[in-house]
Design a protein around this motif. Structure first.
Motif, short mmCIF file in Angstrom:
data_model
loop_
_atom_site.label_atom_id
_atom_site.label_comp_id
_atom_site.label_asym_id
_atom_site.label_seq_id
_atom_site.Cartn_x
_atom_site.Cartn_y
_atom_site.Cartn_z
N PHE A 25 0.82 -1.21 0.00
CA PHE A 25 0.00 0.00 0.00
C PHE A 25 0.86 1.27 0.00
O PHE A 25 0.32 2.36 -0.10
CB PHE A 25 -0.94 0.03 1.20
CG PHE A 25 -2.03 -1.02 1.17
CD1 PHE A 25 -2.44 -1.61 -0.01
CD2 PHE A 25 -2.63 -1.41 2.34
CE1 PHE A 25 -3.44 -2.56 -0.03
CE2 PHE A 25 -3.64 -2.37 2.34
CZ PHE A 25 -4.05 -2.94 1.16
N LEU A 30 2.43 1.04 -5.28
CA LEU A 30 1.14 1.04 -5.99
C LEU A 30 1.37 0.91 -7.49
O LEU A 30 2.38 1.40 -8.02
CB LEU A 30 0.37 2.32 -5.68
CG LEU A 30 -0.07 2.48 -4.23
CD1 LEU A 30 -0.73 3.84 -4.02
CD2 LEU A 30 -1.01 1.36 -3.82
N TRP A 41 -0.15 -6.96 -8.65
CA TRP A 41 -0.10 -6.23 -7.38
C TRP A 41 -1.16 -6.78 -6.41
O TRP A 41 -0.88 -7.01 -5.25
CB TRP A 41 -0.33 -4.74 -7.64
CG TRP A 41 -0.50 -3.91 -6.42
CD1 TRP A 41 0.50 -3.41 -5.63
CD2 TRP A 41 -1.73 -3.47 -5.83
NE1 TRP A 41 -0.04 -2.68 -4.60
CE2 TRP A 41 -1.41 -2.70 -4.70
CE3 TRP A 41 -3.06 -3.64 -6.17
CZ2 TRP A 41 -2.38 -2.12 -3.90
CZ3 TRP A 41 -4.03 -3.06 -5.37
CH2 TRP A 41 -3.67 -2.31 -4.24
#
Length: 67
Positions: A25, A30, A41
């Motif tokens: 996070f 990201l 991801w």
């Protein structure tokens, strides 16, 4: 690789870290910044969370599950 990520999630939980402290996070992790495909991801996030949650389950007592 996913087993290692699960272990990291469990270790974070054992150290008292929040579920929201998942390293994936962080801004640099990201997809928009890391250029990792969203699906890849998300798989990593889910593996980390699975390890975190698995550790939390080991800490529950039978009275925690009674309502």
């Amino acid at each position: 690789m996913l087993d290692e990520i699960r272990k990291q999630g469990a270790q974070a939980a054992s150290q008292g870290h929040s579920l929201l402290e998942c390293p994936f996070f962080r801004l640099d992790q990201l997809p928009a910044h890391s250029k990792v495909p969203v699906h890849a991801w998300r798989v990593k996030v889910e593996a980390w969370e699975a390890g975190w949650r698995a550790f939390q389950e080991t800490r529950r007592t039978p009275s925690d599950t009674q309502h």
